[in-house]
Write a protein that holds these residues in place. Structure first.
Motif, PDB file in Angstrom:
ATOM      1  N   VAL A  42     -54.151   9.046 -18.040  1.00 35.85           N
ATOM      2  CA  VAL A  42     -53.807  10.685 -17.873  1.00 35.85           C
ATOM      3  C   VAL A  42     -52.704  10.948 -16.866  1.00 35.85           C
ATOM      4  CG1 VAL A  42     -54.544  13.147 -17.580  1.00 35.85           C
ATOM      5  CG2 VAL A  42     -56.068  11.069 -18.563  1.00 35.85           C
ATOM      6  N   ILE A  43     -51.598  11.599 -17.542  1.00 31.26           N
ATOM      7  CA  ILE A  43     -50.561  11.985 -16.957  1.00 31.26           C
ATOM      8  C   ILE A  43     -50.460  13.527 -16.478  1.00 31.26           C
ATOM      9  CG2 ILE A  43     -49.101  10.048 -17.456  1.00 31.26           C
ATOM     10  CD1 ILE A  43     -47.714  11.976 -19.526  1.00 31.26           C
ATOM     11  N   SER A  44     -49.844  13.880 -15.540  1.00 29.14           N
ATOM     12  CA  SER A  44     -49.929  15.306 -15.174  1.00 29.14           C
ATOM     13  C   SER A  44     -48.614  15.534 -14.573  1.00 29.14           C
ATOM     14  CB  SER A  44     -51.021  15.575 -14.007  1.00 29.14           C
ATOM     15  OG  SER A  44     -51.120  16.795 -13.786  1.00 29.14           O
ATOM     16  N   LEU A  45     -48.061  16.555 -15.315  1.00 27.25           N
ATOM     17  CA  LEU A  45     -46.585  16.973 -14.656  1.00 27.25           C
ATOM     18  C   LEU A  45     -46.685  18.650 -14.450  1.00 27.25           C
ATOM     19  CD1 LEU A  45     -44.527  15.587 -17.591  1.00 27.25           C
ATOM     20  CD2 LEU A  45     -45.276  14.496 -15.636  1.00 27.25           C
ATOM     21  N   PRO A  46     -46.152  18.757 -13.096  1.00 28.44           N
ATOM     22  CA  PRO A  46     -46.245  19.908 -12.557  1.00 28.44           C
ATOM     23  C   PRO A  46     -45.160  20.789 -12.931  1.00 28.44           C
ATOM     24  CG  PRO A  46     -45.365  18.451 -10.944  1.00 28.44           C
ATOM     25  CD  PRO A  46     -45.731  17.740 -12.142  1.00 28.44           C
ATOM     26  N   TYR A  47     -45.263  22.282 -12.770  1.00 25.34           N
ATOM     27  CA  TYR A  47     -44.108  22.958 -13.079  1.00 25.34           C
ATOM     28  C   TYR A  47     -44.413  24.330 -11.991  1.00 25.34           C
ATOM     29  CZ  TYR A  47     -47.672  26.147 -15.916  1.00 25.34           C
ATOM     30  OH  TYR A  47     -48.610  26.602 -15.984  1.00 25.34           O
ATOM     31  N   THR A  48     -43.289  24.967 -12.140  1.00 24.02           N
ATOM     32  CA  THR A  48     -43.373  26.122 -11.359  1.00 24.02           C
ATOM     33  C   THR A  48     -43.047  27.377 -12.196  1.00 24.02           C
ATOM     34  OG1 THR A  48     -40.896  26.389 -10.691  1.00 24.02           O
ATOM     35  CG2 THR A  48     -42.116  24.984  -9.374  1.00 24.02           C
ATOM     36  N   ALA A  49     -43.206  28.635 -11.588  1.00 29.59           N
ATOM     37  CA  ALA A  49     -43.174  29.718 -12.472  1.00 29.59           C
ATOM     38  C   ALA A  49     -41.505  30.035 -12.828  1.00 29.59           C
ATOM     39  CB  ALA A  49     -43.673  31.038 -11.645  1.00 29.59           C
TER      40      ALA A  49
ATOM     41  N   ASN B 131     -50.505  15.197 -28.964  1.00 28.79           N
ATOM     42  CA  ASN B 131     -51.275  16.061 -29.398  1.00 28.79           C
ATOM     43  C   ASN B 131     -52.499  16.468 -28.346  1.00 28.79           C
ATOM     44  OD1 ASN B 131     -52.480  17.417 -32.129  1.00 28.79           O
ATOM     45  ND2 ASN B 131     -54.078  15.907 -31.697  1.00 28.79           N
ATOM     46  N   ASN B 132     -52.695  15.985 -27.506  1.00 32.16           N
ATOM     47  CA  ASN B 132     -53.924  16.250 -26.493  1.00 32.16           C
ATOM     48  C   ASN B 132     -53.300  16.815 -25.197  1.00 32.16           C
ATOM     49  OD1 ASN B 132     -52.906  13.796 -24.766  1.00 32.16           O
ATOM     50  ND2 ASN B 132     -53.739  12.391 -26.107  1.00 32.16           N
ATOM     51  N   SER B 133     -51.941  17.522 -25.267  1.00 32.28           N
ATOM     52  CA  SER B 133     -51.459  18.080 -24.272  1.00 32.28           C
ATOM     53  C   SER B 133     -52.519  19.326 -23.744  1.00 32.28           C
ATOM     54  CB  SER B 133     -50.125  18.753 -24.541  1.00 32.28           C
ATOM     55  OG  SER B 133     -49.225  17.591 -24.724  1.00 32.28           O
ATOM     56  N   LYS B 134     -52.618  19.351 -22.669  1.00 27.42           N
ATOM     57  CA  LYS B 134     -53.462  20.732 -22.051  1.00 27.42           C
ATOM     58  C   LYS B 134     -52.803  21.081 -21.060  1.00 27.42           C
ATOM     59  CE  LYS B 134     -57.875  18.586 -23.454  1.00 27.42           C
ATOM     60  NZ  LYS B 134     -59.040  17.954 -22.902  1.00 27.42           N
ATOM     61  N   PRO B 135     -52.302  22.429 -21.011  1.00 32.51           N
ATOM     62  CA  PRO B 135     -51.711  23.292 -19.925  1.00 32.51           C
ATOM     63  C   PRO B 135     -52.757  23.846 -19.016  1.00 32.51           C
ATOM     64  CG  PRO B 135     -51.652  24.586 -22.011  1.00 32.51           C
ATOM     65  CD  PRO B 135     -52.258  23.258 -22.443  1.00 32.51           C
ATOM     66  N   ASP B 136     -52.776  23.832 -17.846  1.00 29.51           N
ATOM     67  CA  ASP B 136     -53.709  24.501 -16.994  1.00 29.51           C
ATOM     68  C   ASP B 136     -52.700  25.563 -16.071  1.00 29.51           C
ATOM     69  OD1 ASP B 136     -55.254  24.947 -14.771  1.00 29.51           O
ATOM     70  OD2 ASP B 136     -55.903  23.017 -14.407  1.00 29.51           O
ATOM     71  N   ALA B 137     -52.945  26.735 -16.315  1.00 26.90           N
ATOM     72  CA  ALA B 137     -52.153  27.837 -15.755  1.00 26.90           C
ATOM     73  C   ALA B 137     -52.600  28.108 -14.199  1.00 26.90           C
ATOM     74  CB  ALA B 137     -52.243  29.345 -16.470  1.00 26.90           C
ATOM     75  N   GLU B 138     -53.885  27.863 -14.124  1.00 23.76           N
ATOM     76  CA  GLU B 138     -54.079  28.152 -12.477  1.00 23.76           C
ATOM     77  C   GLU B 138     -53.491  26.971 -11.710  1.00 23.76           C
ATOM     78  OE1 GLU B 138     -58.266  28.238 -12.222  1.00 23.76           O
ATOM     79  OE2 GLU B 138     -58.679  29.984 -13.417  1.00 23.76           O
ATOM     80  N   ALA B 139     -53.470  25.684 -12.200  1.00 23.53           N
ATOM     81  CA  ALA B 139     -52.973  24.655 -11.420  1.00 23.53           C
ATOM     82  C   ALA B 139     -51.377  24.431 -11.630  1.00 23.53           C
ATOM     83  CB  ALA B 139     -53.659  23.448 -11.779  1.00 23.53           C
ATOM     84  N   ASN B 140     -50.830  24.900 -12.496  1.00 22.01           N
ATOM     85  CA  ASN B 140     -49.309  24.849 -12.897  1.00 22.01           C
ATOM     86  C   ASN B 140     -49.082  23.651 -13.298  1.00 22.01           C
ATOM     87  OD1 ASN B 140     -49.256  27.501 -12.293  1.00 22.01           O
ATOM     88  ND2 ASN B 140     -47.615  27.591 -10.799  1.00 22.01           N
ATOM     89  N   ARG B 141     -49.723  22.993 -14.094  1.00 22.41           N
ATOM     90  CA  ARG B 141     -49.334  21.644 -14.418  1.00 22.41           C
ATOM     91  C   ARG B 141     -49.727  21.518 -16.137  1.00 22.41           C
ATOM     92  NH1 ARG B 141     -53.966  18.543 -11.033  1.00 22.41           N
ATOM     93  NH2 ARG B 141     -55.967  19.274 -12.267  1.00 22.41           N
ATOM     94  N   VAL B 142     -49.342  20.546 -16.548  1.00 21.48           N
ATOM     95  CA  VAL B 142     -49.737  20.324 -17.986  1.00 21.48           C
ATOM     96  C   VAL B 142     -50.147  18.696 -18.054  1.00 21.48           C
ATOM     97  CG1 VAL B 142     -49.108  19.977 -20.505  1.00 21.48           C
ATOM     98  CG2 VAL B 142     -47.945  21.760 -19.006  1.00 21.48           C
ATOM     99  N   THR B 143     -51.122  18.317 -18.637  1.00 22.01           N
ATOM    100  CA  THR B 143     -51.780  16.961 -18.657  1.00 22.01           C
ATOM    101  C   THR B 143     -51.728  16.423 -20.211  1.00 22.01           C
ATOM    102  OG1 THR B 143     -54.024  17.602 -18.964  1.00 22.01           O
ATOM    103  CG2 THR B 143     -53.195  17.394 -16.788  1.00 22.01           C
TER     104      THR B 143
END
Length: 218
Positions: free
Chosen positions: A61-68, A93-105
């Motif tokens: 599982v990879i997790s990439l962060p982003y800023t606002a 196809n299994n991408s999942k954004p996490d708005a609270e953590a500011n990342r996409v996995t």
């Protein structure tokens, strides 16, 4: 950025190398070609094992962060991870954004180059090739309805026998845009035969329905 690898998932002991690439000079981002409509960000990483011979034996599982500021003006729930394959950015196809953590996995079976992009809905809400059952014909105790709405949608499925009688109905709310969703049907007590099913998706932009067939063999 991070990667989570289960035990014994690599073919040998190794180190993992993360490189954040410059989107202004990385050619595949300068001339973006993607398998969906997208808005690109400046977030792109190359992830690889130090030893080129090392392989993943199990998914990671990879997790990439982003800023606002990275995603300003974009719809966070439509942020996806894309991977570069043969010069084209392919949506995972299994991408999942996490708005609270500011990342996409996303789950991956091998390492490559990855970018965060905003998936942009386009085309029909439901495409004929984006709705199907697996397996078909179905044998055993279950089959899976698979469908990929172009935009976030509530999906309803009605199943009918050859006499036109409804034998099953299913609903799945808030299916994510551009990703394949699933509904599993327990067919252990369903008679063998050919059935017709109607899939209807309803989104803020409208609705679309399709009628297809499936077969069950016991």
């Amino acid at each position: 950025a991070r990667v989570e690898i289960p035990g014994n998932a690599a073919s040998q002991n190794d180190n993992i190398m993360f490189t954040k690439l410059n989107p202004r000079t990385f050619q595949p981002l300068v001339n973006v070609k993607a398998n969906t409509s997208v808005n690109q960000t400046a977030i792109v990483y190359e992830i690889k094992f130090k030893n080129a011979a090392t392989r993943l034996l199990l998914p990671a599982v990879i997790s990439l962060p982003y800023t606002a500021s990275d995603v300003a003006g974009m719809k966070v729930e439509n942020l996806r991870i894309y991977t570069l394959a043969d010069g084209v950015w392919q949506l995972l196809n299994n991408s999942k954004p996490d708005a609270e953590a500011n990342r996409v996995t996303a789950e991956v079976s091998h390492f490559s180059v990855y970018a965060i992009m905003e998936y942009v809905p386009s085309g029909d809400l439901l495409g004929k090739d984006e709705v199907y059952t697996y397996p078909n014909p179905a044998r055993g105790d279950s089959l899976t309805f698979k469908f990929r709405p172009a935009d976030k949608a509530d999906v309803r499925i009605d199943v009918y026998n050859i006499a036109g009688e409804k034998v099953a109905k299913f609903e799945k709310p808030e299916c994510p845009a551009g990703l394949t969703s699933e509904i599993v049907w327990d067919i252990g007590d369903i008679a063998s035969g050919v059935y017709q099913y109607r899939v209807e998706a309803a989104s803020a932009s409208g609705s679309k329905s399709l009628i297809k067939r499936l077969a069950i063999i016991h």
